[in-house]
Scaffold this motif. Structure first.
Motif, mmCIF file in Angstrom:
data_model
loop_
_atom_site.group_PDB
_atom_site.id
_atom_site.type_symbol
_atom_site.label_atom_id
_atom_site.label_comp_id
_atom_site.label_asym_id
_atom_site.label_seq_id
_atom_site.Cartn_x
_atom_site.Cartn_y
_atom_site.Cartn_z
ATOM 1 N N ARG A 54 0.873 -1.177 0.000
ATOM 2 C CA ARG A 54 0.000 0.000 0.000
ATOM 3 C C ARG A 54 0.910 1.227 0.000
ATOM 4 N N SER A 55 1.069 1.817 -1.171
ATOM 5 C CA SER A 55 1.954 2.971 -1.323
ATOM 6 C C SER A 55 1.382 3.851 -2.425
ATOM 7 N N ARG A 56 2.065 4.955 -2.707
ATOM 8 C CA ARG A 56 1.544 5.827 -3.755
ATOM 9 C C ARG A 56 1.463 5.095 -5.090
ATOM 10 N N ASP A 57 2.517 4.371 -5.471
ATOM 11 C CA ASP A 57 2.523 3.707 -6.779
ATOM 12 C C ASP A 57 1.421 2.659 -6.897
ATOM 13 N N SER A 58 1.230 1.850 -5.854
ATOM 14 C CA SER A 58 0.202 0.818 -5.934
ATOM 15 C C SER A 58 -1.197 1.431 -5.843
ATOM 16 N N GLN A 59 -1.327 2.524 -5.110
ATOM 17 C CA GLN A 59 -2.636 3.195 -5.042
ATOM 18 C C GLN A 59 -2.988 3.815 -6.390
ATOM 19 N N LEU A 60 -1.992 4.388 -7.064
ATOM 20 C CA LEU A 60 -2.229 4.924 -8.408
ATOM 21 C C LEU A 60 -2.685 3.812 -9.355
ATOM 22 N N MET A 61 -2.077 2.633 -9.246
ATOM 23 C CA MET A 61 -2.465 1.519 -10.104
ATOM 24 C C MET A 61 -3.889 1.067 -9.812
ATOM 25 N N SER A 62 -4.212 0.874 -8.537
ATOM 26 C CA SER A 62 -5.563 0.403 -8.207
ATOM 27 C C SER A 62 -6.614 1.449 -8.550
ATOM 28 N N ASP A 63 -6.314 2.723 -8.321
ATOM 29 C CA ASP A 63 -7.264 3.779 -8.684
ATOM 30 C C ASP A 63 -7.496 3.810 -10.191
ATOM 31 N N ALA A 64 -6.423 3.611 -10.957
ATOM 32 C CA ALA A 64 -6.547 3.633 -12.414
ATOM 33 C C ALA A 64 -7.410 2.472 -12.904
ATOM 34 N N LEU A 65 -7.193 1.287 -12.362
ATOM 35 C CA LEU A 65 -7.991 0.130 -12.784
ATOM 36 C C LEU A 65 -9.456 0.311 -12.399
ATOM 37 N N ARG A 66 -9.693 0.885 -11.233
ATOM 38 C CA ARG A 66 -11.085 1.180 -10.856
ATOM 39 C C ARG A 66 -11.722 2.141 -11.848
ATOM 40 N N ALA A 67 -10.938 3.138 -12.292
ATOM 41 C CA ALA A 67 -11.486 4.115 -13.248
ATOM 42 C C ALA A 67 -11.881 3.437 -14.558
ATOM 43 N N LEU A 68 -11.227 2.310 -14.890
ATOM 44 C CA LEU A 68 -11.546 1.579 -16.113
ATOM 45 C C LEU A 68 -12.689 0.586 -15.918
ATOM 46 N N GLY A 69 -13.213 0.479 -14.679
ATOM 47 C CA GLY A 69 -14.358 -0.377 -14.420
ATOM 48 C C GLY A 69 -14.072 -1.612 -13.593
ATOM 49 N N VAL A 70 -12.815 -1.842 -13.212
ATOM 50 C CA VAL A 70 -12.452 -3.033 -12.436
ATOM 51 C C VAL A 70 -12.874 -2.843 -10.979
ATOM 52 N N GLY A 71 -13.430 -3.891 -10.391
ATOM 53 C CA GLY A 71 -13.759 -3.836 -8.977
ATOM 54 C C GLY A 71 -12.587 -4.285 -8.130
ATOM 55 N N ILE A 72 -12.210 -3.474 -7.156
ATOM 56 C CA ILE A 72 -11.135 -3.843 -6.220
ATOM 57 C C ILE A 72 -11.649 -3.588 -4.813
ATOM 58 N N GLU A 73 -11.887 -4.667 -4.086
ATOM 59 C CA GLU A 73 -12.416 -4.588 -2.721
ATOM 60 C C GLU A 73 -11.284 -4.849 -1.743
ATOM 61 N N GLU A 74 -11.083 -3.931 -0.815
ATOM 62 C CA GLU A 74 -9.984 -4.052 0.140
ATOM 63 C C GLU A 74 -10.511 -4.585 1.467
ATOM 64 N N THR A 75 -9.842 -5.592 2.007
ATOM 65 C CA THR A 75 -10.232 -6.147 3.292
ATOM 66 C C THR A 75 -9.088 -5.989 4.272
ATOM 67 N N ALA A 76 -9.438 -5.849 5.549
ATOM 68 C CA ALA A 76 -8.412 -5.640 6.571
ATOM 69 C C ALA A 76 -7.608 -6.896 6.797
ATOM 70 N N SER A 77 -8.245 -8.056 6.702
ATOM 71 C CA SER A 77 -7.512 -9.306 6.914
ATOM 72 C C SER A 77 -8.276 -10.440 6.262
ATOM 73 N N SER A 78 -7.518 -11.436 5.851
ATOM 74 C CA SER A 78 -8.104 -12.614 5.235
ATOM 75 C C SER A 78 -7.052 -13.694 5.240
ATOM 76 N N SER A 79 -7.439 -14.899 4.937
ATOM 77 C CA SER A 79 -6.474 -16.002 4.896
ATOM 78 C C SER A 79 -6.596 -16.745 3.600
ATOM 79 N N SER A 80 -5.462 -17.104 3.030
ATOM 80 C CA SER A 80 -5.439 -17.918 1.827
ATOM 81 C C SER A 80 -5.165 -19.360 2.224
#
Length: 445
Positions: A54-80
């Motif tokens: 979570r930094s400026r560069d990654s936030q710029l990327m996620s914001d840009a993809l959202r602007a193109l219509g991609v859904g990006i949901e952020e969660t505080a914690s999860s397990s794989s």
């Protein structure tokens, strides 16, 4: 992003008053995070990106993809499935569309990886960014996309700002490109290649190709997402990469720690003769930062991969080095900072392309280290550093995160170093000033 306390215009770099002994948890890799976001956005099904940076560069990327219509949901914690916890982003692909405006900031991954993605959107996608982004090389990507069938309006600049007139698809095919200035030119075309009608065949025509580990990272991540990629390493033609058209899988990606961002903390152990442990250091990786184990060992340290992570220990002595950094150019500022404190001269070679990074890093390092009393000379493709007694002063960063961390490294051993705009470290290493002071206090040791 969470609010961080305001930082002074001139940040007093802390002086180490003894050996450093600390465990430093480094945030996720920017290179992996932003590639994972692009591949997840282009997939045929939803996916997860876990432990993202979570930094400026990654936030710029996620914001840009959202602007193109991609859904990006952020969660505080999860397990794989492998037990990886922490922050996770759920990426939900969608039909890409405009009109939209993308702010690239000064992020090379955003300004180069997303124009190919935008050709797959229906509608106009405008790209703009920081003033420095207008000066960074992009013409090869623009020309290549036009060859592959894209319509791009850049007023003949071959640079930002520009508008991609997305048609919802791109024909693709064979394209020649000179990626001598940045391996990102190749990665940009490969990442979107599976979605082009004919896939893509990228033929590099230049005489040099910097940062090959980043291309290998792109290839490995594409293959993990189900893409068929032919590479020179796999017996293909030299300097030719082919990606077949295919659907991409929605994956569960756990992002590795950013090994290049571990550099200043490892340097602290080297400079002070202490020990720093970096948890979760991978035993196998395509990240260029893994070369720090070899380079900093040659400069006087020792390291061991243990269950706790990478344990790096300084010997109390720093030796000069003669090294070709062509494949790991992003490590140059930190290596130069350590070399300025060594007991013998250093020559850093193979990094002429750094003149086109966030700033002209070769000129900037020369000016700033010499401004503190050093003796650095620019060469055609790097730097020659002859150690001299250094003194305090202002270390300018030129809005370059790696210049800021390089200045902090020197400040460990030189009293009175002040870092101008240390906040620029938020580009890839959020909370660096606090991480730095915590390290010096032994937090986590």
């Amino acid at each position: 992003m969470t609010e961080t306390p305001a930082l002074p215009a001139l940040w007093p770099a802390p002086l180490a008053d003894g050996t450093v002994h600390a465990t430093v948890t480094v945030p996720g890799s920017k290179s992996v995070t932003n590639r994972a976001l692009v591949l997840a956005a282009l997939a045929a099904e939803p996916g997860w990106v876990r432990r993202p940076l979570r930094s400026r560069d990654s936030q710029l990327m996620s914001d840009a993809l959202r602007a193109l219509g991609v859904g990006i949901e952020e969660t505080a914690s999860s397990s794989s499935g492998d037990g990886a916890g922490g922050e996770a982003w759920r990426v939900i692909p969608a039909a890409l569309h405009g009109p939209a405006t993308v702010d690239v900031g000064n992020a090379g991954t955003v300004m180069r990886f997303l124009p190919p993605v935008a050709t797959l959107a229906a509608g106009d996608i405008r790209f703009d960014g920081d003033p420095r982004s207008y000066e960074r090389p992009l013409g090869q990507v623009i020309s290549a996309l036009r060859t592959l069938g894209a319509r791009i309006d850049d007023d003949g600049r071959g640079a930002l700002p520009l508008t991609v007139q997305g048609g919802g698809a791109l024909e693709g095919g064979v394209v020649e490109i000179d990626a001598s200035n940045s391996s990102q030119f190749v990665s940009a075309l490969l990442l979107s290649g599976p979605r082009f009608n004919q896939g893509v065949e990228v033929r590099h025509t230049g005489t040099t190709l910097p940062s090959m580990p980043h291309i290998r990272m792109t290839v490995e991540m594409l293959r993990a997402a189900g893409a068929q990629v032919d590479t020179p390493e796999a017996g293909g033609e030299p300097n030719v990469w082919r990606v077949a058209p295919s659907a991409l899988l929605g994956r569960d990606v756990v992002v590795e720690p950013d090994l290049s961002n571990a550099q200043p903390f490892l340097a602290a152990a080297l400079i002070t003769g202490g020990t720093v442990t970096i948890p979760d250091w991978p035993r196998r990786t395509t990240q260029p930062g893994d070369e720090l184990r070899r380079i900093f060992t040659e400069m006087g340290g020792s390291c061991e991969l243990t269950g706790a992570g990478l344990v790096f220990t300084g010997s109390g002595k720093i030796h000069g080095i003669d090294v070709d950094l062509g494949e790991v150019g992003e490590l140059t500022p930190g290596i130069a900072a350590v070399a300025a404190l060594a007991d013998s001269p250093s020559t850093l070679r193979g990094v002429a392309h750094l003149r086109l990074h966030e700033t002209d890093r070769l000129a900037a390092l020369t000016a700033e280290i010499n401004g503190l009393g050093g003796e650095v000379t620019e060469t055609a493709d790097g730097l020659h550093i002859r150690p001299r007694p250094l003194h305090g002063g202002v270390f300018h960063t030129y809005d370059d995160h790696r210049m800021a961390t390089a200045g902090a490294v020197i400040g460990l051993a030189v009293e009175g170093v002040q870092i101008e705009n240390v906040a620029t470290t938020a580009k890839t290493l959020p909370d660096f000033p606090k991480m730095w002071t915590d390290m010096l206090s032994g937090a986590g040791a």
